[in-house]
Motif scaffolding. Sequence first.
Motif, short mmCIF file in Angstrom:
data_model
loop_
_atom_site.label_atom_id
_atom_site.label_comp_id
_atom_site.label_asym_id
_atom_site.label_seq_id
_atom_site.Cartn_x
_atom_site.Cartn_y
_atom_site.Cartn_z
N VAL A 54 0.83 -1.22 0.00
CA VAL A 54 0.00 0.00 0.00
C VAL A 54 0.86 1.25 0.00
N GLY A 55 2.17 1.05 -0.03
CA GLY A 55 3.06 2.22 -0.07
C GLY A 55 4.43 1.79 -0.55
N LEU A 56 5.20 2.72 -1.06
CA LEU A 56 6.60 2.45 -1.46
C LEU A 56 7.33 3.79 -1.50
N ALA A 57 8.54 3.81 -0.93
CA ALA A 57 9.37 5.02 -0.92
C ALA A 57 10.51 4.83 -1.91
N ALA A 58 10.95 5.91 -2.55
CA ALA A 58 12.02 5.82 -3.55
C ALA A 58 13.29 5.19 -2.95
N THR A 59 13.54 5.46 -1.67
CA THR A 59 14.69 4.86 -0.97
C THR A 59 14.72 3.35 -1.15
N GLN A 60 13.52 2.73 -1.09
CA GLN A 60 13.44 1.27 -1.15
C GLN A 60 13.84 0.71 -2.52
N VAL A 61 13.80 1.56 -3.54
CA VAL A 61 14.24 1.11 -4.87
C VAL A 61 15.57 1.78 -5.23
N ASP A 62 16.29 2.13 -4.20
CA ASP A 62 17.65 2.65 -4.31
C ASP A 62 17.76 3.96 -5.09
N ARG A 63 16.69 4.78 -4.98
CA ARG A 63 16.69 6.13 -5.56
C ARG A 63 16.51 7.09 -4.39
N HIS A 64 17.52 7.82 -4.07
CA HIS A 64 17.51 8.56 -2.79
C HIS A 64 17.03 9.98 -2.97
N ILE A 65 15.75 10.07 -3.34
CA ILE A 65 15.05 11.35 -3.50
C ILE A 65 13.71 11.26 -2.78
N ARG A 66 13.16 12.46 -2.44
CA ARG A 66 11.98 12.50 -1.58
C ARG A 66 10.69 12.33 -2.38
N LEU A 67 10.42 11.07 -2.70
CA LEU A 67 9.26 10.68 -3.52
C LEU A 67 8.67 9.40 -2.93
N ILE A 68 7.35 9.42 -2.66
CA ILE A 68 6.68 8.20 -2.21
C ILE A 68 5.38 8.01 -2.99
N VAL A 69 4.99 6.75 -3.16
CA VAL A 69 3.70 6.42 -3.77
C VAL A 69 2.90 5.64 -2.73
N ILE A 70 1.59 5.89 -2.70
CA ILE A 70 0.70 5.25 -1.71
C ILE A 70 -0.63 4.96 -2.38
N ASP A 71 -1.21 3.81 -2.09
CA ASP A 71 -2.60 3.55 -2.46
C ASP A 71 -3.20 2.61 -1.42
N VAL A 72 -3.99 3.16 -0.52
CA VAL A 72 -4.60 2.36 0.55
C VAL A 72 -6.05 1.98 0.19
#
Length: 165
Positions: free
Chosen positions: A43-61
Amino acid sequence: LLKILQYPDKRLHRIAAPVPVVDDEIRQLAADMAETMYAAPGVGLAATQVDRHIRLIVIDVSEAKDRLLVLINPVILEKDGESVHEEGCLSVPGIYEKVTRAEHIKVRATNLAGETVEFEAEGLLAICVQHEMDHLEGKVFVEYLSRLKQDRIRSKLLKQQRETM
Ligand SMILES: O=C(O)C[C@@H](Cc1ccccc1)[C@H](O)SCc1ccccc1
Ligand SMILES: [Zn+2]
């Protein structure tokens, strides 16, 4: 699909840099992250988790998986209340532990159209925003647990990763 970094990968502890401009590259990364999140599923993913270190997140709950939120340079303006919720993380597979977070939050962020948006959240959305924003600060939810639990989780996942080599 993008590869999701697995704990205890040290790259999960990097602090993400602000996104200077919302351009086609950011839009493409957001689309790739959303596809990766839905496929996980999550339901969420942060760019950090895909090894892109910028302030971007995606969410769909949402139940129907048709309410994608893309948050760029998100800031929590207000926090109140406390709620305990069992959390998981796509970077820490198979681990579910209770975490206490603010129950109600007010968020400001930039969307893919480059507009500033502000919204209030509670429930799963509030938890998810806080969980993802921790990722941008290089923090993984297991760090809220005791040292003993963290050590057990670390050795369990390292063993699993060795076995799948
Ligand atoms: O950041 C991630 O790794 C995705 C997280 C987001 C999340 C964690 C805890 C609570 C809410 C959201 C999850 O792994 S997505 C998987 C999931 C699915 C349904 C409900 C909770 C967690
Ligand atoms: Zn996570």
